[in-house]
Design a protein around this motif. Structure first.
Motif, PDB file in Angstrom:
ATOM      1  N   UNK A 121       0.864  -1.177   0.000  1.00  0.00           N
ATOM      2  CA  UNK A 121       0.000   0.000   0.000  1.00  0.00           C
ATOM      3  C   UNK A 121       0.905   1.233   0.000  1.00  0.00           C
ATOM      4  N   UNK A 122       0.804   2.031  -1.020  1.00  0.00           N
ATOM      5  CA  UNK A 122       1.680   3.192  -1.162  1.00  0.00           C
ATOM      6  C   UNK A 122       1.023   4.412  -0.522  1.00  0.00           C
ATOM      7  N   UNK A 123       1.695   4.957   0.469  1.00  0.00           N
ATOM      8  CA  UNK A 123       1.182   6.131   1.163  1.00  0.00           C
ATOM      9  C   UNK A 123       1.579   7.408   0.414  1.00  0.00           C
ATOM     10  N   UNK A 124       0.853   8.474   0.695  1.00  0.00           N
ATOM     11  CA  UNK A 124       1.066   9.730  -0.015  1.00  0.00           C
ATOM     12  C   UNK A 124       2.500  10.240   0.061  1.00  0.00           C
ATOM     13  N   UNK A 125       3.175  10.246   1.214  1.00  0.00           N
ATOM     14  CA  UNK A 125       4.554  10.775   1.247  1.00  0.00           C
ATOM     15  C   UNK A 125       5.493  10.027   0.306  1.00  0.00           C
ATOM     16  N   UNK A 126       5.376   8.690   0.251  1.00  0.00           N
ATOM     17  CA  UNK A 126       6.234   7.928  -0.663  1.00  0.00           C
ATOM     18  C   UNK A 126       5.909   8.282  -2.107  1.00  0.00           C
ATOM     19  N   UNK A 127       4.612   8.371  -2.435  1.00  0.00           N
ATOM     20  CA  UNK A 127       4.212   8.679  -3.807  1.00  0.00           C
ATOM     21  C   UNK A 127       4.727  10.054  -4.234  1.00  0.00           C
ATOM     22  N   UNK A 128       4.589  11.038  -3.354  1.00  0.00           N
ATOM     23  CA  UNK A 128       5.049  12.381  -3.699  1.00  0.00           C
ATOM     24  C   UNK A 128       6.564  12.424  -3.848  1.00  0.00           C
ATOM     25  N   UNK A 129       7.270  11.704  -2.977  1.00  0.00           N
ATOM     26  CA  UNK A 129       8.725  11.655  -3.066  1.00  0.00           C
ATOM     27  C   UNK A 129       9.167  10.985  -4.362  1.00  0.00           C
ATOM     28  N   UNK A 130       8.498   9.908  -4.728  1.00  0.00           N
ATOM     29  CA  UNK A 130       8.822   9.205  -5.969  1.00  0.00           C
ATOM     30  C   UNK A 130       8.662  10.146  -7.168  1.00  0.00           C
ATOM     31  N   UNK A 131       7.564  10.868  -7.187  1.00  0.00           N
ATOM     32  CA  UNK A 131       7.314  11.795  -8.297  1.00  0.00           C
ATOM     33  C   UNK A 131       8.355  12.914  -8.341  1.00  0.00           C
ATOM     34  N   UNK A 132       8.661  13.489  -7.177  1.00  0.00           N
ATOM     35  CA  UNK A 132       9.594  14.617  -7.127  1.00  0.00           C
ATOM     36  C   UNK A 132      11.002  14.197  -7.525  1.00  0.00           C
ATOM     37  N   UNK A 133      11.428  13.042  -7.038  1.00  0.00           N
ATOM     38  CA  UNK A 133      12.810  12.616  -7.289  1.00  0.00           C
ATOM     39  C   UNK A 133      13.045  12.122  -8.709  1.00  0.00           C
ATOM     40  N   UNK A 134      12.018  11.522  -9.321  1.00  0.00           N
ATOM     41  CA  UNK A 134      12.219  10.904 -10.639  1.00  0.00           C
ATOM     42  C   UNK A 134      11.514  11.644 -11.772  1.00  0.00           C
ATOM     43  N   UNK A 135      10.737  12.659 -11.458  1.00  0.00           N
ATOM     44  CA  UNK A 135      10.100  13.445 -12.506  1.00  0.00           C
ATOM     45  C   UNK A 135       9.047  12.695 -13.293  1.00  0.00           C
ATOM     46  N   UNK A 136       8.340  11.775 -12.622  1.00  0.00           N
ATOM     47  CA  UNK A 136       7.251  11.027 -13.262  1.00  0.00           C
ATOM     48  C   UNK A 136       6.011  11.118 -12.365  1.00  0.00           C
ATOM     49  N   UNK A 137       4.861  10.837 -12.951  1.00  0.00           N
ATOM     50  CA  UNK A 137       3.644  10.739 -12.166  1.00  0.00           C
ATOM     51  C   UNK A 137       3.510   9.309 -11.636  1.00  0.00           C
ATOM     52  N   UNK A 138       2.976   9.184 -10.425  1.00  0.00           N
ATOM     53  CA  UNK A 138       2.645   7.872  -9.884  1.00  0.00           C
ATOM     54  C   UNK A 138       1.131   7.698  -9.958  1.00  0.00           C
ATOM     55  N   UNK A 139       0.688   6.629 -10.602  1.00  0.00           N
ATOM     56  CA  UNK A 139      -0.731   6.375 -10.819  1.00  0.00           C
ATOM     57  C   UNK A 139      -1.150   5.098 -10.103  1.00  0.00           C
ATOM     58  N   UNK A 140      -2.305   5.170  -9.464  1.00  0.00           N
ATOM     59  CA  UNK A 140      -2.859   4.025  -8.748  1.00  0.00           C
ATOM     60  C   UNK A 140      -4.325   3.895  -9.175  1.00  0.00           C
ATOM     61  N   UNK A 141      -4.565   3.376 -10.369  1.00  0.00           N
ATOM     62  CA  UNK A 141      -5.913   3.454 -10.943  1.00  0.00           C
ATOM     63  C   UNK A 141      -6.972   2.647 -10.215  1.00  0.00           C
TER      64      UNK A 141
END
Length: 207
Positions: A121-141
């Protein structure tokens, strides 16, 4: 059309996630494997399932040391939750950190985690960090879908084979983790750590 690299296990959840994304993204499925000698490679199973569902499949190799760390954690805990979470986050990090998959750059990474999942289960802080560090969107459809809705949709859209997890190897890294645990700690430990549950493997889209 933007592109998305979606984690893929050959099961119904990750396939349904790809179908939800398909109208909006050019989807490449990512089969993540540790390529360990201790167990079967998941790449062939995932590639077959993904291609039957109509998507290109790329194989992404993960760090084998993470698999061993996850197995040690699961054995120490007596249950798989934290080990599975560790591996899933590592898989997202590995895919997001690449410049391309299957020779194509991508704009987003995605997974098939559901509303009711406890792990991964991906929590918001991890998702935001992933997006910021790698320059991609994280999608959980599938984040808004519960088990009943997912079963209903996959029943309409997909042909799915199901069976006990120990008898139905999939393209999920759980297959490799179970094999590694059996090799290092014995089959009895695998039975103690992993609760009995039903796995799914997609055979294609419904006709």
């Amino acid at each position: 059309m933007p592109t998305v690299a979606a984690l893929f296990s050959a099961g119904k959840d990750s396939t349904l996630a790809a179908l939800v994304l398909e109208p909006f993204y050019d989807v490449t499925l990512c089969s993540c494997t540790f390529a360990l000698d201790a167990g079967p490679s998941v790449a062939g199973t995932a590639r077959e399932a993904g291609e039957r569902a109509g998507f290109p499949v790329a194989t992404v190799e993960l760090d084998a040391s993470v698999a061993r760390e996850a197995v040690d954690r699961m054995v120490a805990d007596g249950y798989p939750r934290e080990g599975i979470q560790l591996v899933h986050e590592h898989a997202l990090e590995t895919v997001a950190g690449r410049d391309e998959v299957d020779g194509r750059p991508f704009d987003a990474v995605a997974d098939g985690t559901r509303r009711d999942d406890r792990a991964p289960a991906i929590e918001r802080p991890f998702a935001q960090s992933l997006e910021d560090r790698h320059g991609v969107d994280y999608l959980r459809p599938l984040a808004g879908y519960g088990r009943g809705a997912i079963d209903e949709l996959t029943g309409r859209l997909l042909e799915v084979e199901t069976g006990p997890s120990e008898r139905l190897p999939t393209g999920d890294y759980e297959t490799e983790l179970r094999a590694l645990m059996a090799a290092e700690h014995g089959e009895g430990t695998v039975a103690d750590v992993f609760p009995e549950h039903v796995q799914s493997r997609v055979r294609g889209r419904s006709r």
